[in-house]
Motif scaffolding. Structure first.
Motif, PDB file in Angstrom:
ATOM      1  N   CYS A  42       0.828  -1.211   0.000  1.00  0.00           N
ATOM      2  CA  CYS A  42       0.000   0.000   0.000  1.00  0.00           C
ATOM      3  C   CYS A  42       0.863   1.262   0.000  1.00  0.00           C
ATOM      4  O   CYS A  42       0.521   2.264  -0.641  1.00  0.00           O
ATOM      5  CB  CYS A  42      -0.943  -0.004   1.200  1.00  0.00           C
ATOM      6  N   ALA A  43       2.005   1.206   0.705  1.00  0.00           N
ATOM      7  CA  ALA A  43       2.929   2.345   0.670  1.00  0.00           C
ATOM      8  C   ALA A  43       3.468   2.546  -0.740  1.00  0.00           C
ATOM      9  O   ALA A  43       3.627   3.682  -1.215  1.00  0.00           O
ATOM     10  CB  ALA A  43       4.080   2.104   1.652  1.00  0.00           C
ATOM     11  N   TYR A  44       3.739   1.437  -1.419  1.00  0.00           N
ATOM     12  CA  TYR A  44       4.154   1.494  -2.822  1.00  0.00           C
ATOM     13  C   TYR A  44       3.064   2.134  -3.682  1.00  0.00           C
ATOM     14  O   TYR A  44       3.335   2.982  -4.547  1.00  0.00           O
ATOM     15  CB  TYR A  44       4.463   0.082  -3.296  1.00  0.00           C
ATOM     16  N   GLY A  45       1.810   1.759  -3.428  1.00  0.00           N
ATOM     17  CA  GLY A  45       0.698   2.349  -4.164  1.00  0.00           C
ATOM     18  C   GLY A  45       0.606   3.849  -3.963  1.00  0.00           C
ATOM     19  O   GLY A  45       0.341   4.604  -4.910  1.00  0.00           O
ATOM     20  N   ARG A  46       0.858   4.314  -2.747  1.00  0.00           N
ATOM     21  CA  ARG A  46       0.813   5.757  -2.479  1.00  0.00           C
ATOM     22  C   ARG A  46       1.929   6.493  -3.201  1.00  0.00           C
ATOM     23  O   ARG A  46       1.743   7.636  -3.649  1.00  0.00           O
ATOM     24  CB  ARG A  46       0.890   6.002  -0.971  1.00  0.00           C
ATOM     25  N   LEU A  47       3.088   5.857  -3.333  1.00  0.00           N
ATOM     26  CA  LEU A  47       4.176   6.481  -4.095  1.00  0.00           C
ATOM     27  C   LEU A  47       3.793   6.611  -5.572  1.00  0.00           C
ATOM     28  O   LEU A  47       4.082   7.621  -6.212  1.00  0.00           O
ATOM     29  CB  LEU A  47       5.455   5.656  -3.955  1.00  0.00           C
ATOM     30  N   LEU A  48       3.152   5.587  -6.114  1.00  0.00           N
ATOM     31  CA  LEU A  48       2.696   5.664  -7.503  1.00  0.00           C
ATOM     32  C   LEU A  48       1.652   6.765  -7.676  1.00  0.00           C
ATOM     33  O   LEU A  48       1.645   7.476  -8.687  1.00  0.00           O
ATOM     34  CB  LEU A  48       2.115   4.313  -7.936  1.00  0.00           C
ATOM     35  N   LEU A  49       0.782   6.917  -6.693  1.00  0.00           N
ATOM     36  CA  LEU A  49      -0.222   7.980  -6.748  1.00  0.00           C
ATOM     37  C   LEU A  49       0.440   9.351  -6.703  1.00  0.00           C
ATOM     38  O   LEU A  49       0.020  10.281  -7.400  1.00  0.00           O
ATOM     39  CB  LEU A  49      -1.201   7.818  -5.589  1.00  0.00           C
ATOM     40  N   SER A  50       1.483   9.477  -5.876  1.00  0.00           N
ATOM     41  CA  SER A  50       2.202  10.752  -5.816  1.00  0.00           C
ATOM     42  C   SER A  50       2.874  11.053  -7.147  1.00  0.00           C
ATOM     43  O   SER A  50       2.888  12.194  -7.618  1.00  0.00           O
ATOM     44  CB  SER A  50       3.245  10.695  -4.689  1.00  0.00           C
ATOM     45  N   ARG A  51       3.414   9.999  -7.761  1.00  0.00           N
ATOM     46  CA  ARG A  51       4.023  10.166  -9.087  1.00  0.00           C
ATOM     47  C   ARG A  51       2.976  10.596 -10.114  1.00  0.00           C
ATOM     48  O   ARG A  51       3.240  11.436 -10.986  1.00  0.00           O
ATOM     49  CB  ARG A  51       4.663   8.844  -9.500  1.00  0.00           C
ATOM     50  N   ALA A  52       1.779  10.031 -10.002  1.00  0.00           N
ATOM     51  CA  ALA A  52       0.694  10.412 -10.910  1.00  0.00           C
ATOM     52  C   ALA A  52       0.297  11.870 -10.710  1.00  0.00           C
ATOM     53  O   ALA A  52       0.006  12.586 -11.677  1.00  0.00           O
ATOM     54  CB  ALA A  52      -0.511   9.497 -10.690  1.00  0.00           C
ATOM     55  N   ARG A  58       2.149  18.341 -14.801  1.00  0.00           N
ATOM     56  CA  ARG A  58       2.836  18.578 -16.074  1.00  0.00           C
ATOM     57  C   ARG A  58       1.905  18.338 -17.267  1.00  0.00           C
ATOM     58  O   ARG A  58       2.358  18.344 -18.402  1.00  0.00           O
ATOM     59  CB  ARG A  58       4.062  17.649 -16.171  1.00  0.00           C
ATOM     60  N   LYS A  59       0.609  18.107 -16.987  1.00  0.00           N
ATOM     61  CA  LYS A  59      -0.394  17.826 -18.024  1.00  0.00           C
ATOM     62  C   LYS A  59      -0.087  16.544 -18.776  1.00  0.00           C
ATOM     63  O   LYS A  59      -0.483  16.367 -19.938  1.00  0.00           O
ATOM     64  CB  LYS A  59      -0.537  18.984 -19.027  1.00  0.00           C
ATOM     65  N   GLU A  60       0.634  15.618 -18.141  1.00  0.00           N
ATOM     66  CA  GLU A  60       0.945  14.321 -18.743  1.00  0.00           C
ATOM     67  C   GLU A  60      -0.086  13.315 -18.256  1.00  0.00           C
ATOM     68  O   GLU A  60       0.188  12.431 -17.441  1.00  0.00           O
ATOM     69  CB  GLU A  60       2.369  13.900 -18.372  1.00  0.00           C
ATOM     70  N   PHE A  61      -1.301  13.448 -18.764  1.00  0.00           N
ATOM     71  CA  PHE A  61      -2.417  12.691 -18.216  1.00  0.00           C
ATOM     72  C   PHE A  61      -2.328  11.197 -18.527  1.00  0.00           C
ATOM     73  O   PHE A  61      -2.716  10.359 -17.707  1.00  0.00           O
ATOM     74  CB  PHE A  61      -3.732  13.281 -18.723  1.00  0.00           C
ATOM     75  N   SER A  62      -1.819  10.843 -19.698  1.00  0.00           N
ATOM     76  CA  SER A  62      -1.668   9.419 -20.030  1.00  0.00           C
ATOM     77  C   SER A  62      -0.672   8.746 -19.091  1.00  0.00           C
ATOM     78  O   SER A  62      -0.877   7.594 -18.668  1.00  0.00           O
ATOM     79  CB  SER A  62      -1.208   9.260 -21.482  1.00  0.00           C
ATOM     80  N   LYS A  63       0.403   9.454 -18.759  1.00  0.00           N
ATOM     81  CA  LYS A  63       1.379   8.903 -17.813  1.00  0.00           C
ATOM     82  C   LYS A  63       0.752   8.724 -16.439  1.00  0.00           C
ATOM     83  O   LYS A  63       0.989   7.715 -15.765  1.00  0.00           O
ATOM     84  CB  LYS A  63       2.599   9.817 -17.709  1.00  0.00           C
ATOM     85  N   ALA A  64      -0.039   9.693 -16.030  1.00  0.00           N
ATOM     86  CA  ALA A  64      -0.694   9.590 -14.728  1.00  0.00           C
ATOM     87  C   ALA A  64      -1.572   8.345 -14.678  1.00  0.00           C
ATOM     88  O   ALA A  64      -1.562   7.594 -13.687  1.00  0.00           O
ATOM     89  CB  ALA A  64      -1.525  10.843 -14.458  1.00  0.00           C
ATOM     90  N   GLU A  65      -2.332   8.102 -15.747  1.00  0.00           N
ATOM     91  CA  GLU A  65      -3.179   6.900 -15.800  1.00  0.00           C
ATOM     92  C   GLU A  65      -2.341   5.633 -15.742  1.00  0.00           C
ATOM     93  O   GLU A  65      -2.699   4.663 -15.059  1.00  0.00           O
ATOM     94  CB  GLU A  65      -4.007   6.905 -17.086  1.00  0.00           C
ATOM     95  N   SER A  66      -1.208   5.630 -16.449  1.00  0.00           N
ATOM     96  CA  SER A  66      -0.375   4.422 -16.488  1.00  0.00           C
ATOM     97  C   SER A  66       0.248   4.131 -15.128  1.00  0.00           C
ATOM     98  O   SER A  66       0.394   2.963 -14.749  1.00  0.00           O
ATOM     99  CB  SER A  66       0.724   4.563 -17.548  1.00  0.00           C
ATOM    100  N   TYR A  67       0.602   5.171 -14.387  1.00  0.00           N
ATOM    101  CA  TYR A  67       1.194   4.956 -13.066  1.00  0.00           C
ATOM    102  C   TYR A  67       0.201   4.280 -12.121  1.00  0.00           C
ATOM    103  O   TYR A  67       0.540   3.320 -11.424  1.00  0.00           O
ATOM    104  CB  TYR A  67       1.662   6.283 -12.459  1.00  0.00           C
ATOM    105  N   VAL A  68      -1.026   4.789 -12.087  1.00  0.00           N
ATOM    106  CA  VAL A  68      -1.993   4.215 -11.151  1.00  0.00           C
ATOM    107  C   VAL A  68      -2.492   2.849 -11.616  1.00  0.00           C
ATOM    108  O   VAL A  68      -2.926   2.031 -10.795  1.00  0.00           O
ATOM    109  CB  VAL A  68      -3.183   5.167 -10.905  1.00  0.00           C
ATOM    110  N   ALA A  69      -2.414   2.584 -12.916  1.00  0.00           N
ATOM    111  CA  ALA A  69      -2.888   1.297 -13.448  1.00  0.00           C
ATOM    112  C   ALA A  69      -2.011   0.137 -13.000  1.00  0.00           C
ATOM    113  O   ALA A  69      -2.461  -1.026 -13.004  1.00  0.00           O
ATOM    114  CB  ALA A  69      -2.957   1.337 -14.973  1.00  0.00           C
ATOM    115  N   THR A  70      -0.775   0.434 -12.611  1.00  0.00           N
ATOM    116  CA  THR A  70       0.148  -0.640 -12.217  1.00  0.00           C
ATOM    117  C   THR A  70      -0.128  -1.168 -10.816  1.00  0.00           C
ATOM    118  O   THR A  70       0.445  -2.188 -10.420  1.00  0.00           O
ATOM    119  CB  THR A  70       1.609  -0.158 -12.286  1.00  0.00           C
TER     120      THR A  70
END
Length: 337
Positions: A42-52, A58-70
């Motif tokens: 879950c801590a790993y998941g929160r880091l991915l959310l922060s990255r998103a 940066r308006k990189e919406f596709s990247k944000a989706e890909s980060y949380v999808a993992t």
């Protein structure tokens, strides 16, 4: 990982999302993820959310989706920490859909999130975005149902200076504008502006929302044909964009303000200044897709400005040889597609 997450969030709030990403990448590159250890997973998941979140800035919406999808729930009966990450993930997805202009999907995600946390303080963040989405979908009455009781409760508890109050009051003001309840709109926006101006420090969202409140107040003046007030308010909003780190040179919303100023200057018969502000707006609006961090600024209000500008009869002596309506025509085509 929890410490790294807190550092990344703190840096993002200060406007340094690039350094926030460095913190996240360093920790992700130095650990092995064990999905069986729910706490660390879950801590790993929160880091991915922060990255998103950084990608969203940066308006990189596709990247944000890909980060949380993992990140996915691993248990058939998720634990409390897992459900918290799921809720945060759905909130991020709802916001990404909103910023991409996919308002029906944003509504679905955010309403689903809200159903899972009826009494949690984090609901204010979700309600803020959902209220804005309701405005984009043209159902301002839903905003009142969503936020008005909560606002009254916060006010009764003396919480007008809280972030929760600011978050909820903004979509309410937008809903009032859409309903042409201009006196109510002005009252809410002036209260918000007093709060913003009295704050010692403004994080990224406060900077954006301070400028948003100024633009909203200018829209009220514009609707009431108070042209000088509208111009003064828009110039103050431009001053804030020069002060706040969130608004870099060539920022989309700076150009929308210039767009707005050009129409107001026309009404004031300041034709040369109107043409100048219109020219300032054209470069970025010819290149950028509409943005949806502020409701209406990439959709219905921009469309209204477009129609207004195309109806203006500029004196021939003030017209530049360049066809300055190009930006508005492009915006119109995008909005009507």
């Amino acid at each position: 990982m929890a410490i790294a997450d807190r550092k990344s969030v703190s840096l993002r709030f200060k406007g340094d999302h690039n350094q926030s990403d460095v913190i996240i990448q360093d920790i992700l590159g130095s650990i092995a993820i064990d999905s069986k250890d729910i706490r660390s997973y879950c801590a790993y998941g929160r880091l991915l959310l922060s990255r998103a979140e950084n990608a969203i800035l940066r308006k990189e919406f596709s990247k944000a989706e890909s980060y949380v999808a993992t990140w996915e729930v691993k248990n058939s009966e998720p634990s409390g920490p897992e459900l918290q990450v799921v809720r945060l993930k759905n909130t991020v997805l709802g916001r990404v859909f909103r910023y991409e202009g996919d308002f029906p999907h944003a509504r679905h995600c955010l309403e689903k999130c809200l159903q899972t946390i009826p009494g949690d303080a984090s609901r204010y963040h979700i309600m803020h975005h959902l209220g804005d989405v309701y405005c984009e979908l043209g159902v301002p009455g839903e905003v009142e149902k969503l936020v008005l009781d909560e606002i009254n409760q916060l006010r009764a508890r003396g919480k007008q200076h809280s972030k929760a109050f600011r978050r909820l009051a903004l979509p309410l003001a937008e809903a009032y504008i859409l309903q042409m309840r201009l006196q109510a709109t002005e009252a809410v926006l002036r209260e918000l502006l007093d709060i913003f101006e009295g704050m010692a420090g403004h994080d990224v969202s406060d900077q954006l929302n301070h400028v948003r409140s100024m633009i909203g107040l200018a829209r009220v003046s514009w609707q009431q044909a108070r042209w000088s007030e509208a111009r003064q308010t828009l110039e103050s909003a431009l001053g804030l964009t020069g002060k706040y780190r969130t608004f870099s040179k060539g920022n989309y919303y700076i150009e929308v303000i210039y767009l707005f100023l050009s129409v107001v200057n026309f009404e004031l018969h300041k034709y040369l200044e109107g043409q100048s502000t219109l020219a300032s707006a054209q470069d970025i609006l010819c290149k950028e897709m509409p943005r949806h961090f502020m409701p209406g600024m990439g959709s219905y209000f921009l469309q209204n400005l477009s129609r207004t500008e195309r109806s203006l009869q500029w004196p021939r002596s003030s017209i530049n040889e360049t066809p300055l309506s190009t930006a508005f025509n492009r915006a119109q085509m995008i909005l009507e597609a």
